[in-house]
Design an enzyme around this catalytic site. Sequence first.
Site, PDB file in Angstrom:
ATOM      1  N   ALA A 246       0.696  -1.251  -0.060  1.00  0.00           N
ATOM      2  CA  ALA A 246      -0.049   0.021  -0.045  1.00  0.00           C
ATOM      3  C   ALA A 246       0.979   1.352   0.048  1.00  0.00           C
ATOM      4  O   ALA A 246       0.361   2.402   0.218  1.00  0.00           O
ATOM      5  CB  ALA A 246      -0.980   0.083   1.230  1.00  0.00           C
ATOM      6  N   ALA A 247       2.063   1.331  -0.143  1.00  0.00           N
ATOM      7  CA  ALA A 247       3.115   2.148  -0.234  1.00  0.00           C
ATOM      8  C   ALA A 247       2.540   3.340  -1.669  1.00  0.00           C
ATOM      9  O   ALA A 247       2.183   4.409  -1.137  1.00  0.00           O
ATOM     10  CB  ALA A 247       4.388   2.019  -0.726  1.00  0.00           C
ATOM     11  N   GLY A 248       2.376   2.717  -2.455  1.00  0.00           N
ATOM     12  CA  GLY A 248       1.930   3.411  -3.765  1.00  0.00           C
ATOM     13  C   GLY A 248       0.463   3.907  -3.674  1.00  0.00           C
ATOM     14  O   GLY A 248       0.042   5.107  -3.875  1.00  0.00           O
ATOM     15  N   ASP A 249      -0.360   3.100  -2.788  1.00  0.00           N
ATOM     16  CA  ASP A 249      -1.694   3.578  -2.762  1.00  0.00           C
ATOM     17  C   ASP A 249      -1.888   4.577  -1.486  1.00  0.00           C
ATOM     18  O   ASP A 249      -2.504   5.735  -1.829  1.00  0.00           O
ATOM     19  CB  ASP A 249      -2.623   2.635  -1.972  1.00  0.00           C
ATOM     20  CG  ASP A 249      -2.746   1.213  -2.995  1.00  0.00           C
ATOM     21  OD1 ASP A 249      -2.791   1.470  -4.224  1.00  0.00           O
ATOM     22  OD2 ASP A 249      -2.777   0.140  -2.585  1.00  0.00           O
TER      23      ASP A 249
HETATM   24  O1  RIB Z   1      -1.538  -2.305  -3.410  1.00  0.00           O
HETATM   25  C1  RIB Z   1      -1.857  -3.077  -2.488  1.00  0.00           C
HETATM   26  C2  RIB Z   1      -2.927  -3.898  -2.642  1.00  0.00           C
HETATM   27  O2  RIB Z   1      -3.015  -4.500  -3.721  1.00  0.00           O
HETATM   28  C3  RIB Z   1      -3.347  -4.832  -1.440  1.00  0.00           C
HETATM   29  O3  RIB Z   1      -4.122  -4.271  -0.426  1.00  0.00           O
HETATM   30  C4  RIB Z   1      -3.860  -5.982  -2.231  1.00  0.00           C
HETATM   31  O4  RIB Z   1      -5.320  -6.150  -2.015  1.00  0.00           O
HETATM   32  C5  RIB Z   1      -3.884  -5.541  -3.683  1.00  0.00           C
HETATM   33  O5  RIB Z   1      -5.098  -5.024  -4.357  1.00  0.00           O
END
Ligand code: RIB
Length: 301
Positions: A246-249
Amino acid sequence: MKKINVLGSLNMDLVTCVHMTPVVGETVLGNGFDKIPGGKGANQAATIGRLGGNVSMIGKVGRDDFGTQLTESLSKDHVDTKHVLKSDSAPTGTAIIMVNDSGDNSIVVIPGANFELSVHDISEQILEGDYLVAQLEVPLEIIEKSFKMAKGKGMTTVLNPAPAQGLPSSILENVDLLIPNETEFKLLTGCDPKNERMLDRGVRDLIALGTQKILITLGEHGAVLCDGTTKTYFKAQKVVPVDTTAAGDSFIGGLLFALSRGEAMDASIDFATLAAAITVTRKGAQSSLPTLAEVQERFGV
Ligand code: RIB
């Protein structure tokens, strides 16, 4: 505070830690097992909501416990979930995640209900606000339709082309800001963004297809913003990674949060690097996202 719509996936992440990621044919022992709310779309929406932004999630879950838990978890992060629909035929999306000692992950996504989202679920009424953000864990035809509608309504469109896959010009022509990582940029353009000449060529090609700006994330090397004429590099914060999931998120969520409260693009990218820096120092996807107070305390901003 402007309003952000996030169109994308909701997954329950099934996570274990391994010493080293197993190679083909190898069996290794995992350390612990956790169920953590995830999904690229939901992670980006949760980041914006937790930071204090005005955000709504558009997606689909199954009629099962994971679906209920993911929706409730987003609500706790102040994300409007009235457009999180329920599939009658598919289970909630899941992701199997291994995190190794370096904090790097390997992920297998089982899309389930995310791929049941249909073009008929998207309408002008759902897309309300200023920004539309999407990733590639829902069917491409939905992104194509919603980006076209959003542009027609004067919204700003942001696409994170993850997981990496090729994209038709019918999508790229409606993207205001494309945010690929290195791998995704290479797959889209055939060019390595670490090589200046190749970076320029790849950016030129994407801009020729109609994309306005490209912000390439370069992991520990930061990010570079390109518009076909200018190129601006941004440094990443130096941290010891525990889990890069989730770094990019959180970078994208942080960026949208800062933009939505009226900050300039450069300042918003700097803020995004701070949100991502905190995320990689903690375990899991939504479990690792920062609050605004945490970003302010840690970096004195
Ligand atoms: O970017 C990380 C995410 O990629 C995870 O939470 C997983 O569910 C996938 O969608």
